[in-house]
Design an enzyme around this catalytic site. Sequence first.
Site, PDB file in Angstrom:
ATOM      1  N   ARG A 259       0.223  14.755  12.759  1.00 29.88           N
ATOM      2  CA  ARG A 259       0.768  14.493  11.420  1.00 29.88           C
ATOM      3  C   ARG A 259       0.818  15.762  10.564  1.00 29.88           C
ATOM      4  NH1 ARG A 259      -1.320   8.784   9.401  1.00 29.88           N
ATOM      5  NH2 ARG A 259       0.571   8.881   8.159  1.00 29.88           N
TER       6      ARG A 259
ATOM      7  N   ASP B  10       4.829   0.740  11.869  1.00 30.52           N
ATOM      8  CA  ASP B  10       3.607   0.109  11.350  1.00 30.52           C
ATOM      9  C   ASP B  10       3.456  -1.326  11.822  1.00 30.52           C
ATOM     10  OD1 ASP B  10       3.539   1.776   8.103  1.00 30.52           O
ATOM     11  OD2 ASP B  10       3.064   2.429  10.130  1.00 30.52           O
TER      12      ASP B  10
ATOM     13  N   LYS C 169       0.843  -1.207   0.000  1.00 32.25           N
ATOM     14  CA  LYS C 169       0.000   0.000   0.000  1.00 32.25           C
ATOM     15  C   LYS C 169       0.875   1.253   0.000  1.00 32.25           C
ATOM     16  CE  LYS C 169      -1.744   1.588   4.044  1.00 32.25           C
ATOM     17  NZ  LYS C 169      -1.496   3.012   4.341  1.00 32.25           N
ATOM     18  N   ASN C 170       1.888   1.277   0.870  1.00 29.28           N
ATOM     19  CA  ASN C 170       2.655   2.511   1.052  1.00 29.28           C
ATOM     20  C   ASN C 170       3.675   2.762  -0.045  1.00 29.28           C
ATOM     21  OD1 ASN C 170       1.105   2.957   3.230  1.00 29.28           O
ATOM     22  ND2 ASN C 170       2.669   2.511   4.766  1.00 29.28           N
TER      23      ASN C 170
ATOM     24  N   ARG D 200      -8.682  -0.447   4.698  1.00 33.69           N
ATOM     25  CA  ARG D 200      -7.844   0.577   4.072  1.00 33.69           C
ATOM     26  C   ARG D 200      -6.496  -0.008   3.682  1.00 33.69           C
ATOM     27  NH1 ARG D 200      -7.257   6.212   6.909  1.00 33.69           N
ATOM     28  NH2 ARG D 200      -5.815   6.232   5.179  1.00 33.69           N
TER      29      ARG D 200
ATOM     30  N   CYS E 243      -4.980  12.586  12.296  1.00 33.03           N
ATOM     31  CA  CYS E 243      -5.707  11.311  12.209  1.00 33.03           C
ATOM     32  C   CYS E 243      -5.588  10.685  13.593  1.00 33.03           C
ATOM     33  CB  CYS E 243      -5.112  10.424  11.127  1.00 33.03           C
ATOM     34  SG  CYS E 243      -3.586   9.678  11.611  1.00 33.03           S
TER      35      CYS E 243
HETATM   36  C1  EPZ Z   1       4.221   7.057   6.138  1.00 37.02           C
HETATM   37  O1  EPZ Z   1       3.452   8.078   6.737  1.00 37.02           O
HETATM   38  C2  EPZ Z   1       3.319   5.834   6.072  1.00 37.02           C
HETATM   39  N1  EPZ Z   1       2.157   6.119   5.221  1.00 37.02           N
HETATM   40  C3  EPZ Z   1       2.863   5.452   7.481  1.00 37.02           C
HETATM   41  O2  EPZ Z   1       2.090   4.273   7.378  1.00 37.02           O
HETATM   42  C4  EPZ Z   1       4.112   5.151   8.310  1.00 37.02           C
HETATM   43  O3  EPZ Z   1       3.722   4.850   9.637  1.00 37.02           O
HETATM   44  C5  EPZ Z   1       5.037   6.379   8.315  1.00 37.02           C
HETATM   45  O4  EPZ Z   1       5.366   6.731   6.947  1.00 37.02           O
HETATM   46  C6  EPZ Z   1       6.338   6.118   9.060  1.00 37.02           C
HETATM   47  O5  EPZ Z   1       6.992   5.040   8.500  1.00 37.02           O
HETATM   48  C7  EPZ Z   1       2.313   6.069   3.882  1.00 37.02           C
HETATM   49  O6  EPZ Z   1       3.382   5.799   3.361  1.00 37.02           O
HETATM   50  C8  EPZ Z   1       1.078   6.348   3.069  1.00 37.02           C
HETATM   51  P1  EPZ Z   1       6.301  10.436   8.257  1.00 37.02           P
HETATM   52  P2  EPZ Z   1       4.015   9.609   6.760  1.00 37.02           P
HETATM   53  O7  EPZ Z   1       6.191  11.688   7.461  1.00 37.02           O
HETATM   54  O8  EPZ Z   1       4.770   9.869   5.508  1.00 37.02           O
HETATM   55  C9  EPZ Z   1       6.140  13.715  11.697  1.00 37.02           C
HETATM   56  C10 EPZ Z   1       0.226   2.912   7.714  1.00 37.02           C
HETATM   57  O9  EPZ Z   1      -0.207   2.371   8.735  1.00 37.02           O
HETATM   58  N2  EPZ Z   1       6.124  14.710  10.614  1.00 37.02           N
HETATM   59  O10 EPZ Z   1       7.506   9.578   8.111  1.00 37.02           O
HETATM   60  O11 EPZ Z   1       2.886  10.498   7.120  1.00 37.02           O
HETATM   61  C11 EPZ Z   1       4.858  12.902  11.716  1.00 37.02           C
HETATM   62  O12 EPZ Z   1       3.852  13.591  12.432  1.00 37.02           O
HETATM   63  C12 EPZ Z   1       0.698   4.344   7.765  1.00 37.02           C
HETATM   64  O13 EPZ Z   1       0.347   2.337   6.593  1.00 37.02           O
HETATM   65  C13 EPZ Z   1       6.177  16.072  10.951  1.00 37.02           C
HETATM   66  O14 EPZ Z   1       6.211  16.419  12.131  1.00 37.02           O
HETATM   67  O15 EPZ Z   1       5.032   9.513   7.984  1.00 37.02           O
HETATM   68  C14 EPZ Z   1       5.289  11.642  12.411  1.00 37.02           C
HETATM   69  O16 EPZ Z   1       5.267  11.851  13.809  1.00 37.02           O
HETATM   70  C15 EPZ Z   1       0.476   4.967   9.134  1.00 37.02           C
HETATM   71  N3  EPZ Z   1       6.158  16.997   9.964  1.00 37.02           N
HETATM   72  C16 EPZ Z   1       6.742  11.462  11.939  1.00 37.02           C
HETATM   73  O17 EPZ Z   1       7.157  12.745  11.439  1.00 37.02           O
HETATM   74  C17 EPZ Z   1       6.118  16.646   8.631  1.00 37.02           C
HETATM   75  O18 EPZ Z   1       6.134  17.524   7.750  1.00 37.02           O
HETATM   76  C18 EPZ Z   1       6.913  10.435  10.807  1.00 37.02           C
HETATM   77  O19 EPZ Z   1       6.035  10.815   9.797  1.00 37.02           O
HETATM   78  C19 EPZ Z   1       6.075  15.255   8.305  1.00 37.02           C
HETATM   79  C20 EPZ Z   1       6.087  14.308   9.316  1.00 37.02           C
END
Ligand code: EPZ
Length: 418
Positions: free
Chosen positions: A123, A306, A22-23, A398, A118
Amino acid sequence: MDKIKIIGGKPLNGKVEVSGAKNAALPILISSLLADGPCRFSRVPRLQDIRTTLKLLGHLGVSVNAHLDQNQVELHADHIHTLDAPYDLVKTMRASVVVLGPLLARFGRAKVSLPGGCAIGARPIGFHLAGLEKLGAEIQLEGGYVIASAKRLRGNRVAFEFPSVGATENLLMASVLAEGETILENCAKEPEVVDLAKTLKAMGAQIEGEGTETIHVQGKTSLVGCDHEIMGDRIEAGTFLAAGFASGGNVRVDGLNPDYIESLLVKFEEAGAKITRGDGFIGLQSLGRPKAVDMTTQPYPGFPTDMQAQFMAVMAVAEGASLISETIFENRFMHVSELARLGADIAIRGNTAIVKGQKSLRGAPIMATDLRASASLIIAGLCAQGETVIDRIYHLDRGYERVEEKIQQLGGSIERVR
Ligand code: EPZ
């Protein structure tokens, strides 16, 4: 509203093929916005989030030819007629925020709803926006929307504050059509980012260093269409292995590179499972009740956030107490109170859960709260004595394609009830 009914207490045995990831699929489908020609993607998982992404791309004007029953999708972004990604589409799937980079890079403008938080956390997307501004984009926030514009993005050096997966993907897709060289530093190294880079290179992008913390991109003036097969879903694989371990069975998952969840496999071995790493498959044989081990989630190649909820379900029936720390998201313990309803003994102290393993859990009616929490509840239900009914399983749909069929294939007593 669908529910899942499980009669637990039986070991899972057998093998299952994982779907496309998915990701990886979500950003890869969105990358079609960058290409002049048609893109054909195979092994696209048949998931709610994929349908949402296709709806969003269709809304922008991409011609979408999807045969999800054969996991095939053909996309052609040759008649984009709007650059707006509306709230009603983005709010259901925050990954849509990565349309910003491609729309800006190819069309010089984008209006994308702020995704909002969410269940698992606020996020925010500040890292995405700061990076795009470094490439010369004008960014305004207005009425819950990001309004971005740039005559032409210019390559620059962008150092991420944190190795964010989404920010790395957004900037990678923005930089491939920017003028000159872009250097992305402190990038996410997740295999799904590498799969996106592979797709962009198939379109003619010039990228080096994907999968390491520094990625170099030489911008092009245009990209062509491509064919690409989505990589196997390593989180789905880890979920089935966790179910096999917690239930005392012997499970093999096919269709992925074992290296991509090595940090998880090491933890399963520490907890007493016998792991076989094959060519494109992983085998897990439980040799008795899992032993409690501590775990902390980290960016790749560390233990994946995850898989935290699913791993906690295994520790809930382990011998001893384990400390599970969640360092990526600020609120990713919603599964704890539902696991407690099955008899799990878990206390939360800040970002750490203290899990005291129980000899067995007992089935009960419970409720899914987010995607990976739902998977954790299925694992717990499969190893609990008696019947467990899980409500709100739209969260599950999802991210997991035909999950009950795959678990039935492994001998689990699980069915979807309308
Ligand atoms: C991706 O989310 C995945 N989703 C998530 O999978 C996964 O948990 C996550 O990466 C971490 O591996 C998809 O790929 C669609 P991040 P993403 O940006 O990109 C903070 C699932 O269950 N952050 O690496 O949103 C954020 O709040 C989902 O399949 C900021 O603060 O994750 C989080 O605490 C859930 N500012 C941390 O960084 C920003 O601009 C990691 O987020 C961006 C992120």
